[in-house]
Design an enzyme around this catalytic site. Structure first.
Site, PDB file in Angstrom:
ATOM      1  N   GLY A   1     -40.709  -8.080  30.777  1.00  0.00           N
ATOM      2  CA  GLY A   1     -41.369  -8.866  29.708  1.00  0.00           C
ATOM      3  C   GLY A   1     -40.606  -8.717  28.396  1.00  0.00           C
TER       4      GLY A   1
ATOM      5  N   LYS B   1     -56.598  -4.695  31.271  1.00  0.00           N
ATOM      6  CA  LYS B   1     -55.922  -3.430  30.883  1.00  0.00           C
ATOM      7  C   LYS B   1     -56.721  -2.238  31.413  1.00  0.00           C
ATOM      8  CE  LYS B   1     -53.368  -5.210  26.907  1.00  0.00           C
ATOM      9  NZ  LYS B   1     -53.155  -5.251  25.466  1.00  0.00           N
TER      10      LYS B   1
ATOM     11  N   ARG C   1     -55.481   0.865  33.853  1.00  0.00           N
ATOM     12  CA  ARG C   1     -55.666   2.311  33.570  1.00  0.00           C
ATOM     13  C   ARG C   1     -56.431   2.989  34.703  1.00  0.00           C
ATOM     14  NH1 ARG C   1     -56.689   3.931  27.279  1.00  0.00           N
ATOM     15  NH2 ARG C   1     -55.249   2.470  26.319  1.00  0.00           N
TER      16      ARG C   1
END
Ligand SMILES: NC(=O)c1ccc[n+]([C@@H]2O[C@H](COP(=O)([O-])OP(=O)(O)OC[C@H]3O[C@@H](n4cnc5c(N)ncnc54)[C@H](OP(=O)(O)O)[C@@H]3O)[C@@H](O)[C@H]2O)c1
Length: 319
Positions: A13, A138, A142
């Site tokens: 990215g 996200k 995690r």
């Protein structure tokens, strides 16, 4: 990078909004943090005319470009060969692709350290964070790391909002806040006095480099870092000072923002994410008693000031 041993870093990215700042900071780190830097990028990006200048300048700094498909496990495993550190700056829509990338890192013989794409709002700020829609992907990454990744160490760089983007109006979402030097108009949420912790996009790159320099501090951590803490009204004051004239300031009530957010989620509009994040920032959920700046040995004088970022906005420089 174990102390003084330089890394072989692969960035994913790399040419995106924040990836380009991270990649540039890693390539120009002085003293260096890497003996080799590569990026893994899609053929579309590698041949995109608007990316050629950036890619050429990075290549002249020693960068290797690996073209491939992130969803092709064989190509990713090959790109990982010899790499000890992977830095991901994948965009929001690519966040869940990191689960396969992490599995491949765990299975590789060389990768020891992985930076999943975060560089934003603290997704585990308090008990309310787990319910926030923009945080879900996200949070999944995690959770996957906690439950499945045993050998590879991970670092999340939590920066809060980018001041460079916060200064601009988002077309169609002007009421959510912004600043326009041409018309000398600003929009702020609520009273405009609630402080927010910001990081400039250049400083995001500096913090990633600082994390790479301090593995003992950074590994297995969600690092909370920021350039400065300031209220929207103080930003207006800085614009007024630099443009030498008073500005017109509209105040959007928080209730109005909440209503737009609700409507956005109900209609499946992508701007709901923006409204939700603006609300979270206005609620003070970027503020800390103490950040990790100091443990990463980043001093205030190493970081950008509000005045510098406002100056770039007044000059109309793109971020
Ligand atoms: N704090 C803030 O204010 C703020 C603002 C914006 C973003 N962020 C965070 O920064 C991180 C990076 O976001 P960004 O805006 O920099 O990313 P971006 O520019 O949208 O995308 C970065 C790169 O990801 C790659 N990519 C591969 N598959 C993708 C997919 N399915 N969807 C999207 N991108 C894909 C593309 O590169 P290749 O073609 O090279 O594969 C793309 O150039 C995210 O975690 C985001 O939440 C924070």
């Amino acid at each position: 990078m174990a102390g003084s041993i330089l890394s072989n870093i692969l960035i994913i990215g790399a040419t995106g909004n924040i990836g380009k700042y991270i990649t540039s900071a890693i390539l120009s780190a002085n003293p260096p943090v890497a003996r080799q830097v590569s990026i893994f990028t899609s053929p579309g990006t590698a041949s995109n005319p608007s990316k050629q200048e950036l890619l050429s300048s990075w290549k002249s700094q020693g960068l290797t470009v690996i073209e491939g498909d992130l969803q092709n496990a064989e190509q990713v495993a090959k790109a990982y060969e010899g790499v000890d550190t992977v830095v991901s700056a994948l965009g929001r829509d690519g966040l869940l692709e990191q689960i396969e990338l992490l599995k491949l890192a765990e299975a590789s013989e060389s990768v020891q350290w992985f930076f999943p794409s975060e560089y934003g709002t603290d997704i585990e700020y308090d008990a309310s964070s787990v319910n926030e829609k923009p945080h879900q992907n996200k949070l999944k990454v995690r959770r996957f790391v906690r439950e499945n990744i045993k050998r590879v160490k991970c670092t999340y760089v939590v920066t809060g909002p980018y001041i460079d983007m916060f200064l601009r109006f988002v077309p169609g979402c002007e009421g959510a806040g912004g600043f326009d030097p041409a018309s000398k108009k600003a929009a702020v949420l609520g009273s405009g006095n609630e402080k927010v912790g910001f990081t400039s996009m250049r400083d995001v790159g500096k913090f990633v480099v600082a994390a790479l320099r301090h593995p003992e501090t950074a590994k297995d951590k969600a690092l909370k870092v920021q350039s400065f803490v300031v209220s929207p009204n103080a930003i207006v004051n800085e614009f007024e000072k630099q443009t030498g004239t008073p500005w017109t300031v509209d105040h959007t009530p928080i209730e109005k923002l909440n209503e737009w957010e609700r409507e956005g989620w109900e209609s499946g509009s992508p701007v709901a994410t923006l409204f939700a994040l603006r609300r979270i920032w206005a609620e003070g959920k970027t503020l800390y008693g103490k950040t990790d700046n100091e443990s990463l040995r980043v001093q205030e004088e190493d970081l950008e000031r509000l005045s510098t970022v406002v100056e770039r906005a007044v000059k109309g420089e793109p971020y």
